[in-house]
Write a protein that holds these residues in place. Structure first.
Motif, PDB file in Angstrom:
ATOM      1  N   SER A   1      -2.531  -4.365   6.890  1.00  0.00           N
ATOM      2  CA  SER A   1      -1.254  -3.673   6.682  1.00  0.00           C
ATOM      3  C   SER A   1      -0.097  -4.658   6.653  1.00  0.00           C
ATOM      4  O   SER A   1       0.796  -4.568   5.809  1.00  0.00           O
ATOM      5  CB  SER A   1      -1.049  -2.641   7.787  1.00  0.00           C
TER       6      SER A   1
ATOM      7  N   GLN B   1      -7.367  -3.699  10.381  1.00  0.00           N
ATOM      8  CA  GLN B   1      -6.500  -2.768   9.662  1.00  0.00           C
ATOM      9  C   GLN B   1      -5.035  -3.158   9.835  1.00  0.00           C
ATOM     10  O   GLN B   1      -4.262  -3.124   8.878  1.00  0.00           O
ATOM     11  CB  GLN B   1      -6.721  -1.338  10.149  1.00  0.00           C
ATOM     12  N   ALA B   2      -4.655  -3.534  11.039  1.00  0.00           N
ATOM     13  CA  ALA B   2      -3.277  -3.940  11.289  1.00  0.00           C
ATOM     14  C   ALA B   2      -2.939  -5.202  10.508  1.00  0.00           C
ATOM     15  O   ALA B   2      -1.858  -5.305   9.906  1.00  0.00           O
ATOM     16  CB  ALA B   2      -3.051  -4.155  12.782  1.00  0.00           C
TER      17      ALA B   2
ATOM     18  N   ALA C   1      -0.285  -6.599   3.379  1.00  0.00           N
ATOM     19  CA  ALA C   1       0.153  -5.781   2.249  1.00  0.00           C
ATOM     20  C   ALA C   1       1.671  -5.637   2.241  1.00  0.00           C
ATOM     21  O   ALA C   1       2.309  -5.694   1.187  1.00  0.00           O
ATOM     22  CB  ALA C   1      -0.509  -4.409   2.308  1.00  0.00           C
ATOM     23  N   SER C   2       2.256  -5.474   3.408  1.00  0.00           N
ATOM     24  CA  SER C   2       3.710  -5.352   3.511  1.00  0.00           C
ATOM     25  C   SER C   2       4.387  -6.650   3.083  1.00  0.00           C
ATOM     26  O   SER C   2       5.387  -6.629   2.365  1.00  0.00           O
ATOM     27  CB  SER C   2       4.100  -4.997   4.940  1.00  0.00           C
TER      28      SER C   2
END
Length: 113
Positions: A49, A45-46, A52-53
């Motif tokens: 993220s 998940q990290a 995506a950023s």
């Protein structure tokens, strides 16, 4: 001698209880660390993220560059000259001129490099 043996028995029992407490404390600590290490979903998940950023940042930069490029007014005759002389598509010549802020010499140098 019986007194000495009795004292050793008491000490061994206390040592045994201390060892059991220490063992339980160590087990709790070990299980906690192992649980955190085994939880790979949080890592995924990290990473997702972060990816995506980074993608959002790239898209924002690209959008800004395109907006800046659209604001540059390009002389159509410059585009025709560069496209004809270098045998390029007019869109490539126009984009390169825009990227170099209408500087035909810099655009030609870039296209020839």
């Amino acid at each position: 001698m019986e007194g000495v043996a009795a004292e050793e028995g008491i000490e061994r029992t206390e040592d045994s209880k201390d060892l059991q407490k220490q063992s339980k404390a160590l087990d709790k600590l070990t299980y906690h660390v192992e649980d955190r290490q085994l939880d790979s979903t949080r890592v995924h998940q990290a990473m997702a993220s972060i990816a995506a950023s980074a993608e959002a940042d790239r898209n924002a930069v690209k959008h800004y560059q395109e907006k800046e490029l659209a604001a540059v007014k390009i002389n159509p005759s410059d585009v025709d000259i560069i496209a004809n002389e270098l045998e390029l598509d007019k869109k490539v010549a126009e984009r390169t001129l825009g990227e170099h802020k209408r500087d035909a010499v810099a655009a030609i140098r870039r296209l020839l490099a």
